[in-house]
Scaffold this motif. Structure first.
Motif, short mmCIF file in Angstrom:
data_model
loop_
_atom_site.label_atom_id
_atom_site.label_comp_id
_atom_site.label_asym_id
_atom_site.label_seq_id
_atom_site.Cartn_x
_atom_site.Cartn_y
_atom_site.Cartn_z
N ILE A 112 6.23 20.97 28.46
CA ILE A 112 6.34 19.54 28.66
C ILE A 112 6.07 18.85 27.30
O ILE A 112 6.41 17.97 26.83
N ALA A 113 5.14 19.69 26.23
CA ALA A 113 5.09 19.13 25.20
C ALA A 113 6.17 18.87 24.11
O ALA A 113 6.23 18.01 23.17
N ASN A 144 7.41 15.60 24.77
CA ASN A 144 6.36 14.44 24.25
C ASN A 144 6.59 14.52 22.93
O ASN A 144 6.57 13.29 22.22
N ARG A 192 9.78 12.41 22.07
CA ARG A 192 9.39 11.14 22.35
C ARG A 192 8.81 10.37 21.42
O ARG A 192 8.94 9.14 20.79
N HIS A 193 7.50 10.99 21.00
CA HIS A 193 6.96 10.51 19.76
C HIS A 193 7.76 10.30 18.47
O HIS A 193 7.80 9.21 17.65
N ASP A 228 9.12 5.32 28.75
CA ASP A 228 8.10 6.39 29.03
C ASP A 228 8.16 6.52 30.65
O ASP A 228 7.02 5.87 30.98
N GLY A 270 7.13 9.66 31.65
CA GLY A 270 7.08 11.06 31.45
C GLY A 270 5.40 11.34 32.03
O GLY A 270 5.16 12.16 32.96
N MET A 271 4.50 10.55 31.43
CA MET A 271 3.17 10.81 31.71
C MET A 271 2.54 9.76 32.79
O MET A 271 2.77 8.51 32.74
N ASN A 317 0.49 7.61 33.26
CA ASN A 317 -0.76 6.81 32.48
C ASN A 317 -0.36 5.71 32.98
O ASN A 317 0.06 4.84 32.30
N SER A 353 15.93 16.90 30.53
CA SER A 353 14.95 15.66 30.01
C SER A 353 15.21 15.39 28.56
O SER A 353 14.94 14.50 28.25
N ALA A 410 12.06 8.68 28.86
CA ALA A 410 11.57 10.11 28.98
C ALA A 410 11.02 10.46 30.34
O ALA A 410 10.46 9.39 30.85
N ALA A 423 9.29 14.00 32.84
CA ALA A 423 8.66 15.45 32.57
C ALA A 423 9.70 16.39 33.31
O ALA A 423 9.91 16.19 34.52
#
Length: 427
Positions: free
Chosen positions: A44-45, A48, A51-52, A63, A65-66, A68, A370, A380, A382
């Motif tokens: 998954i990193a 990530n 995305r960053h 996003d 994905g997370m 949050n 993904s 994004a 996961a």
């Protein structure tokens, strides 16, 4: 250094592992450590990091994905945090097991919500989120070589918390059908040494599957017969939809003889960054967790614990508000993505949807799909394979953007699918 296939790695003349790659020859120091060697690349990193990089380049990434939460906690909770933080003595070490008032508040919550009676002194411990609690309990009760039954796919801490502690994982299905029970029985009959712990997580992260109380009744009977501890992750207890409240395993008479349950304020009260969770249930397991934590931490910041009391004891409007918020997002997402050409089953609970890849792109695999969504649709998600090999063919979608952004994501995805020759008539 990026993750590279095993073929790039060699041993040098002194037996240390090094990597000859397009990035140069580098010694892989971390592979000398036992526990690090047991952790696979965190796939998954990869998404990530992409995305960053895209956001750093100024691209507008939606996003999903997370998991949050994007909403704030209730105002009275923030006010309590500020009030207590102004007290001169609030900045000293706190209590590792949690301040007494917070443990009482959690016990009261269980009585109010589930009708379960808990002793705040011996059956409740405060954790730094449910994730830390699971990992610390794994450390407390696991010996190297122990076998743990964990769902596949599952949230990574359910397996890697025990892998770090030295255990071996035997996977069982996540879907709670008859094959699940057959898998449990096969595991007990043919695994040496016999499994000693079973992890359950309903509503499931990532699959959003749920169970009823009858499932837990059967599970408690099975665990007692097999002499297996049950660790229940109930982090999404309050995010249920369509009038079907989530049960607790501790509602089953006698469950406290074999079970501990983890909950969190992260999603219920939009307090993810506060890192407040709980373990409740079996006194022996709670005692072991409490003792290990006493060596590892001094507990959460006292003002945060006081504010958590305010969340549990104060007005509960936020619970229904958040539930309705995610329900509306769920309905918008399922409808909009469906019109875009991607049919997604409507989740019964949690803040996630477990979405099968569009059939025409299934061979692409969840990680590549993904990456494609991120690159070409600026959305994004996961990759399902990040939650276990049985997650391949799926992606997890977190409903953490507002309805307008979800509709924008659907429009972007529609354009991407059309560019791939999929659902062109609908597009």
């Amino acid at each position: 250094m990026p993750y590279l296939p095993e073929a790039f790695y060699r041993l040098n003349e002194v037996g240390r592992r090094y990597c000859r790659s397009p990035y140069g020859t580098q010694e892989v120091m971390e592979d000398e450590f036992y526990r690090i060697k047991r952790l696979p690349p965190y796939v998954i990193a990869e998404v990530n990091a992409m995305r960053h990089a895209a956001r750093q380049a100024g691209r507008d990434i939606i996003d999903l994905g997370m998991g949050n939460p994007d909403s704030p906690p209730p105002q009275h909770v923030i006010d309590k945090l500020c009030e207590v933080a102004l007290k001169p003595d609030a900045h000293r070490y706190s209590q590792s097991k949690g301040i007494p008032g917070l443990r009482r508040a959690q016990a009261n919550y269980y009585m109010r919500r589930f009708g379960v009676d808990l002793d705040p002194e011996s059956e409740v411990v405060v954790t730094l989120g449910s994730k830390e609690g699971l990992a610390s309990l794994a450390t407390a009760i696991t010996a190297p070589g122990d076998v743990v039954l964990a769902p596949n796919p599952s949230y990574p801490i359910h397996t890697f918390g025990f892998i770090i502690a030295g255990a071996t994982i035997r996977s069982v299905p996540t879907t709670p059908n008859e094959d699940y029970w057959r898998s449990l029985d096969r595991a007990m009959a043919f695994t040496v040494p016999r499994p000693s712990v079973l992890i359950v997580n309903y509503p499931s992260n990532p699959t959003a599957e749920t169970v009823d109380l009858a499932f837990y009744e059967r599970l408690v009977a099975w665990a007692k017969e097999q002499k297996v501890w049950v660790l229940s992750d109930l982090a999404y207890s309050e995010l249920y939809y369509d009038g079907n409240p989530t049960p607790s395993i501790l509602q089953v008479p006698g469950a406290k003889e074999i079970a501990v349950e983890f909950t969190s304020l992260s999603k219920t009260f939009s307090m993810a960054g506060w890192r407040i969770g709980f373990a409740v249930g079996n006194k022996k397991l709670i005692s072991a967790l409490t003792r290990v934590k006493s060596y590892l931490d001094y507990g959460a910041f006292t003002p945060i614990q006081a504010a958590a009391c305010a969340a549990l004891n104060g007005p509960q409007d936020i619970v229904e508000t958040n539930r309705e918020l995610y329900r509306k997002r769920r309905d918008v997402m399922v409808e909009a993505f469906g019109r875009a050409g991607w049919d997604i089953p409507s989740p019964k609970a949690s803040m996630f949807a477990w979405a099968p890849l569009p059939p025409a792109l299934r061979e692409m695999g969840s990680l590549e799909f993904s990456k494609q969504l991120l690159t070409h649709a600026e959305v994004a998600v996961a990759p399902g394979v990040g939650y276990g090999e049985d997650g391949e063919g799926f992606v997890r979608i977190a409903m953490v953007e507002n309805e307008q952004r979800l509709r924008q994501a659907a429009r972007n995805i529609k354009r991407y699918l059309s560019s791939m020759g999929i659902n062109s008539s609908a597009a």
